[in-house]
Design a protein around this motif. Structure first.
Motif, PDB file in Angstrom:
ATOM      1  N   ASP A 142      -4.502  10.520  -3.776  1.00  0.00           N
ATOM      2  CA  ASP A 142      -3.933  11.207  -2.722  1.00  0.00           C
ATOM      3  C   ASP A 142      -2.755  10.291  -2.258  1.00  0.00           C
ATOM      4  O   ASP A 142      -2.056  11.291  -1.837  1.00  0.00           O
ATOM      5  CB  ASP A 142      -4.714  10.729  -1.033  1.00  0.00           C
ATOM      6  CG  ASP A 142      -7.009  11.894  -1.193  1.00  0.00           C
ATOM      7  OD1 ASP A 142      -6.414  12.848  -2.123  1.00  0.00           O
ATOM      8  OD2 ASP A 142      -7.283  11.375  -1.024  1.00  0.00           O
ATOM      9  N   LYS A 143      -2.544   9.649  -3.616  1.00  0.00           N
ATOM     10  CA  LYS A 143      -1.056   9.309  -3.222  1.00  0.00           C
ATOM     11  C   LYS A 143      -0.482   8.746  -4.682  1.00  0.00           C
ATOM     12  O   LYS A 143       0.989   8.821  -4.207  1.00  0.00           O
ATOM     13  CB  LYS A 143      -1.311   7.348  -2.691  1.00  0.00           C
ATOM     14  CG  LYS A 143      -2.189   6.962  -2.159  1.00  0.00           C
ATOM     15  CD  LYS A 143      -2.259   5.468  -1.993  1.00  0.00           C
ATOM     16  CE  LYS A 143      -3.341   4.763  -0.584  1.00  0.00           C
ATOM     17  NZ  LYS A 143      -3.351   3.955  -0.159  1.00  0.00           N
ATOM     18  N   THR A 160      -1.353  -2.127  -5.157  1.00  0.00           N
ATOM     19  CA  THR A 160      -1.349  -0.558  -4.229  1.00  0.00           C
ATOM     20  C   THR A 160      -3.104  -0.665  -3.935  1.00  0.00           C
ATOM     21  O   THR A 160      -3.702   0.351  -3.702  1.00  0.00           O
ATOM     22  CB  THR A 160      -1.768   0.320  -5.159  1.00  0.00           C
ATOM     23  OG1 THR A 160      -2.551  -0.269  -6.699  1.00  0.00           O
ATOM     24  CG2 THR A 160      -0.550   1.135  -6.260  1.00  0.00           C
ATOM     25  N   LEU A 183      -6.476   6.568  -6.512  1.00  0.00           N
ATOM     26  CA  LEU A 183      -5.051   6.270  -5.733  1.00  0.00           C
ATOM     27  C   LEU A 183      -5.012   7.592  -5.671  1.00  0.00           C
ATOM     28  O   LEU A 183      -3.588   8.170  -5.379  1.00  0.00           O
ATOM     29  CB  LEU A 183      -4.180   6.102  -6.221  1.00  0.00           C
ATOM     30  CG  LEU A 183      -4.696   3.788  -5.904  1.00  0.00           C
ATOM     31  CD1 LEU A 183      -3.174   4.050  -7.605  1.00  0.00           C
ATOM     32  CD2 LEU A 183      -4.314   3.587  -5.126  1.00  0.00           C
ATOM     33  N   ASN A 219       1.018  -1.328  -0.045  1.00  0.00           N
ATOM     34  CA  ASN A 219      -0.019  -0.009  -0.429  1.00  0.00           C
ATOM     35  C   ASN A 219       0.851   0.847   0.078  1.00  0.00           C
ATOM     36  O   ASN A 219       0.670   2.263   0.852  1.00  0.00           O
ATOM     37  CB  ASN A 219      -0.941  -0.122   1.578  1.00  0.00           C
ATOM     38  CG  ASN A 219      -1.985   0.934   1.307  1.00  0.00           C
ATOM     39  OD1 ASN A 219      -2.236   1.661  -0.538  1.00  0.00           O
ATOM     40  ND2 ASN A 219      -2.313   1.531   1.802  1.00  0.00           N
ATOM     41  N   GLU A 249       2.045   4.943  -0.257  1.00  0.00           N
ATOM     42  CA  GLU A 249       1.863   6.611   0.084  1.00  0.00           C
ATOM     43  C   GLU A 249       2.095   7.342  -0.715  1.00  0.00           C
ATOM     44  O   GLU A 249       1.152   8.049  -1.173  1.00  0.00           O
ATOM     45  CB  GLU A 249       1.664   6.283   1.398  1.00  0.00           C
ATOM     46  CG  GLU A 249       1.309   5.503   2.184  1.00  0.00           C
ATOM     47  CD  GLU A 249       0.308   5.611   2.215  1.00  0.00           C
ATOM     48  OE1 GLU A 249      -1.217   6.844   2.314  1.00  0.00           O
ATOM     49  OE2 GLU A 249      -0.399   4.650   2.958  1.00  0.00           O
ATOM     50  N   ARG A 250       3.562   7.430  -1.359  1.00  0.00           N
ATOM     51  CA  ARG A 250       3.777   8.234  -1.969  1.00  0.00           C
ATOM     52  C   ARG A 250       4.707   8.090  -3.569  1.00  0.00           C
ATOM     53  O   ARG A 250       5.521   7.221  -4.230  1.00  0.00           O
ATOM     54  CB  ARG A 250       5.182   9.374  -1.063  1.00  0.00           C
ATOM     55  CG  ARG A 250       4.645   9.597  -0.003  1.00  0.00           C
ATOM     56  CD  ARG A 250       5.757  10.055   0.135  1.00  0.00           C
ATOM     57  NE  ARG A 250       6.159  11.534  -0.179  1.00  0.00           N
ATOM     58  CZ  ARG A 250       5.551  12.591  -0.160  1.00  0.00           C
ATOM     59  NH1 ARG A 250       4.543  13.138   0.101  1.00  0.00           N
ATOM     60  NH2 ARG A 250       6.155  14.004  -1.065  1.00  0.00           N
TER      61      ARG A 250
END
Length: 266
Positions: free
Chosen positions: A40-41, A124, A38, A18, A20-21
């Motif tokens: 926000d990521k 993801t 996705l 998962n 995050e960036r």
């Protein structure tokens, strides 16, 4: 916790569960990431990433597909970078791989595209959405699209004339649509005007990318192949291998009706 994932060129990549960036270095895969939910990521995209327009405008530009801004990427501190064998450049990919997990796709046909979508969905934490997208694409493209073995030449560049040959995603789409690509050479060969004339395709396809063919180019190719139907097409529908394929089936049906009516092969 990390997982070991084998990317589409056979490399073992340690990918965080998962992530995050995420930075995407490929336009069609950028759009896919947004459609997987996705937003926000996603922290970085290329200057060629144009879909979805309002969303990509809010993300940091990390350069082009073949000239990364390494300083900008380092500032973004990605925990995952997603690229593509054909669209990115290896010097940059190798440099990024020294510091970050870089997952690479290698898309030559629709099955490769489906595998890419499912795999990205899996690592993801968006597998359910990815599976839904693949199912919708399969149904959309398979539904009542048949160009009845019309012969084509798919031009990707002019001066020199460069065409899409075998072992390309474009050719795999042509096969799926029952179009006969007259270019037997692999990848993207350059051909002379006389060669194109001698091929005498039923249809010459002039896509919107990578060369931005316009209305004025129709007459140029019509002069070379006087018996051919010359058509401007949306290049994204033939060459983008992410979630943009959700729109492809409806587009191909409209294009089919236009071309078959002209060629009188209905």
């Amino acid at each position: 916790m990390d997982s070991i994932i084998i990317d589409q060129i056979g490399r073992r990549i340690k990918v965080p569960n998962n992530p995050e960036r995420i930075i995407s270095l490929v336009p069609s895969q950028t759009e896919l990431l947004f459609d997987l939910g996705l937003d926000d990521k996603i922290v970085g995209v290329t200057k060629f990433c144009v879909h979805p327009l309002n969303s990509v405008k809010k993300k940091t530009i990390v350069g082009g597909t073949k000239n990364f801004r390494l300083d900008v990427i380092n500032q973004l501190r990605p925990d995952l970078i997603i690229g593509n064998k054909e669209e990115n450049y290896w010097q940059g990919i190798d440099k990024l791989s020294e510091s970050y997990p870089v997952w690479m796709s290698d898309i030559n046909n629709l099955e490769d595209a489906y595998d890419m979508i499912i795999t990205i969905g899996a690592f993801t934490d968006s597998l359910k959405k990815a599976t839904s997208i693949v199912g919708d694409i399969r149904r959309s493209i398979a539904k009542n699209v048949d160009f009845q073995q019309l012969s084509i030449a798919y031009i990707i560049w002019k001066n020199p004339i460069i065409v899409a040959g075998t072992n390309t995603f474009i050719n795999s789409i042509a096969i799926e649509l029952n179009l006969k690509n007259l270019i037997s050479e692999s990848r993207y060969p350059e051909i002379e005007t006389d060669q194109l004339r001698n091929l005498n395709p039923d249809v010459i396809l002039l896509p919107s990318e990578p060369y931005p063919f316009k209305e004025e180019h129709i007459a140029e190719f019509k002069e070379i192949c006087t018996n051919s139907k010359v058509v401007l097409i949306d290049g994204e529908m033939f060459s983008w291998y992410g979630s943009r394929l959700l729109l492809a089936g409806a587009y191909f049906r409209i294009l089919q009706n236009e071309i078959l009516e002209h060629c009188k092969f209905k």
